[in-house]
Design an enzyme around this catalytic site. Structure first.
Site, PDB file in Angstrom:
ATOM      1  N   ARG A 160      10.567  53.232  12.974  1.00  0.00           N
ATOM      2  CA  ARG A 160       9.659  53.266  11.823  1.00  0.00           C
ATOM      3  C   ARG A 160      10.426  53.545  10.536  1.00  0.00           C
ATOM      4  NH1 ARG A 160       6.214  55.974  15.984  1.00  0.00           N
ATOM      5  NH2 ARG A 160       7.136  57.972  15.373  1.00  0.00           N
ATOM      6  N   CYS A 167      10.560  46.170 -10.087  1.00  0.00           N
ATOM      7  CA  CYS A 167       9.106  46.001  -9.971  1.00  0.00           C
ATOM      8  C   CYS A 167       8.732  45.990  -8.491  1.00  0.00           C
ATOM      9  CB  CYS A 167       8.661  44.712 -10.647  1.00  0.00           C
ATOM     10  SG  CYS A 167       8.929  44.704 -12.432  1.00  0.00           S
ATOM     11  N   ASN A 226       7.196  36.658  -6.067  1.00  0.00           N
ATOM     12  CA  ASN A 226       7.463  37.770  -5.161  1.00  0.00           C
ATOM     13  C   ASN A 226       6.938  37.496  -3.759  1.00  0.00           C
ATOM     14  OD1 ASN A 226       6.442  39.693  -7.973  1.00  0.00           O
ATOM     15  ND2 ASN A 226       8.571  39.273  -7.424  1.00  0.00           N
TER      16      ASN A 226
END
EC number: 2.1.1.45
Length: 277
Positions: A132, A152, A190
Site C-alpha cells: 500500500r 499541480c 493530465n
C-alpha cells in the site's frame, strides 16, 4: 469507429463545475469558477481516455511524459521535438528548476543522495504488488520555491488487484491527486498522461490495466474560458479510442514517441483558449 462504450466523465465534471462552482480569485489574476474536491474513474479497458469533445494534442502529452521520465527539467528537449507547452514558465536558459521529472527520478535525501521514485515503484510492483506504499510524489516542500511552477498533479499511487483466474494477470490501477486543476486546458492532458503511464507500467510489470482514478482539489474553470466551455458542452462525446504500444522496451525509461499509437480517435475540432500563467 471505436467499439468502446461512450463515456462522458470529463464532460459531466466540466458541466458540474460550470453550474455549481463559486467565483474565486486566483494567483494569475484571471478569476475562476471553482469547486473543491471531485473524482472521476476511467476503466482503461473501455478505451484510452482521450477527450473527444475537442481535439487534444496527443503528441505533446506523450512527449511531456517521456520528458518527465527522463528526469529532465529543461525545456530544450521538448522544444527540439516541436513541443512548447512549458515555454511560458521557462527561465531564459530553458530551465524550470526541480519540477516533476526531477522529483520523480532524483528526489534529494538529507545525506546528499537521491531516490528514483519511479524505479522504486516499478521494483515494488514486481516484488510486492500488494504493498500500500507504491507512491510517487512531486510535492517536495523543501524545493517548492525553486520550481518555476509548483506541481499541480502532485501525488499518485499504484494498486494491483490480484488475478481472478489461475495463470491470469493482476490488474494495475493508478490514482492521481491533483491539487489544482485547470479543467478546460489542463485536465484532458493530465487524464491522458496518467492513463498512458498506467499502460506503460502495466506492460513493464506484466500486468493488465485496471482503472485510472483522477482526484482533484481546487477544480476550476478560468473566467476567460467560459465561451470555450459552453461550446465544448454543446458537443456530443464519441467513444474513446484504443492505445497500442508497439514494443516492450527493456525498462520504463526506454520508451520512444514512436512506440505509441492511438487508434480510432474520433473527435470534434480543437478549441483554442489562453493559458493563465
Amino acid at each position: 469507429m471505436s467499439s468502446h462504450p461512450i463515456r462522458s466523465q470529463y464532460e459531466d465534471f466540466l458541466r458540474h463545475v460550470s453550474t455549481h462552482g463559486v467565483f474565486k480569485a486566483d494567483r494569475t489574476g484571471t478569476g475562476t469558477t471553482s469547486v473543491f474536491g471531485y473524482q472521476m474513474r476511467f476503466d482503461l479497458n473501455e478505451g484510452f481516455p482521450l477527450v473527444t469533445t475537442k481535439k487534444v494534442f496527443l503528441k505533446a502529452i506523450v512527449l511531456e511524459l517521456l520528458w518527465f521520465l527522463r528526469g529532465d527539467s529543461n525545456v530544450k528537449w521538448l522544444q527540439e521535438r516541436g513541443c512548447t507547452i512549458w515555454d511560458e514558465w521557462a527561465r531564459p536558459d530553458g530551465d524550470l528548476g526541480p519540477v516533476y521529472g526531477v522529483q520523480w527520478r532524483s528526489w534529494p535525501t538529507p545525506d546528499g543522495g537521491h531516490i528514483d521514485q519511479i524505479a522504486e515503484a516499478i521494483k515494488t510492483l514486481k516484488t510486492n504488488p500488494d504493498s500500500r506504499r507504491i507512491i510517487v510524489s512531486a510535492w517536495n516542500v523543501a524545493e517548492l520555491d525553486k520550481m518555476a511552477l509548483m506541481p499541480c498533479h502532485a501525488f499518485f499511487q499504484f494498486y494491483v488487484a490480484p488475478a481472478q483466474t489461475p495463470g491470469g494477470k493482476g490488474k494495475l490501477s493508478c490514482q492521481l491527486y491533483q491539487r489544482s486543476a485547470d479543467i478546460f486546458l489542463g485536465v484532458p492532458f493530465n487524464i491522458a498522461s496518467y492513463a498512458l503511464l498506467t499502460h506503460m507500467v502495466a506492460q513493464q510489470c506484466d500486468l493488465d490495466v485496471g482503472d485510472f482514478i483522477w482526484t482533484g482539489g481546487d477544480c476550476h474553470v478560468y473566467s476567460n474560458h467560459a465561451e470555450q466551455v459552453a461550446l465544448q458542452l454543446s458537443r456530443t462525446p464519441f467513444a474513446y479510442p484504443t492505445l497500442s504500444i508497439k514494443r516492450k522496451p527493456a525498462s520504463i525509461f526506454d520508451y520512444a514517441y514512436e512506440d505509441f499509437e492511438v487508434l480510432g480517435y474520433e473527435c470534434h475540432p480543437a478549441i483554442k483558449a489562453p493559458v493563465a500563467v
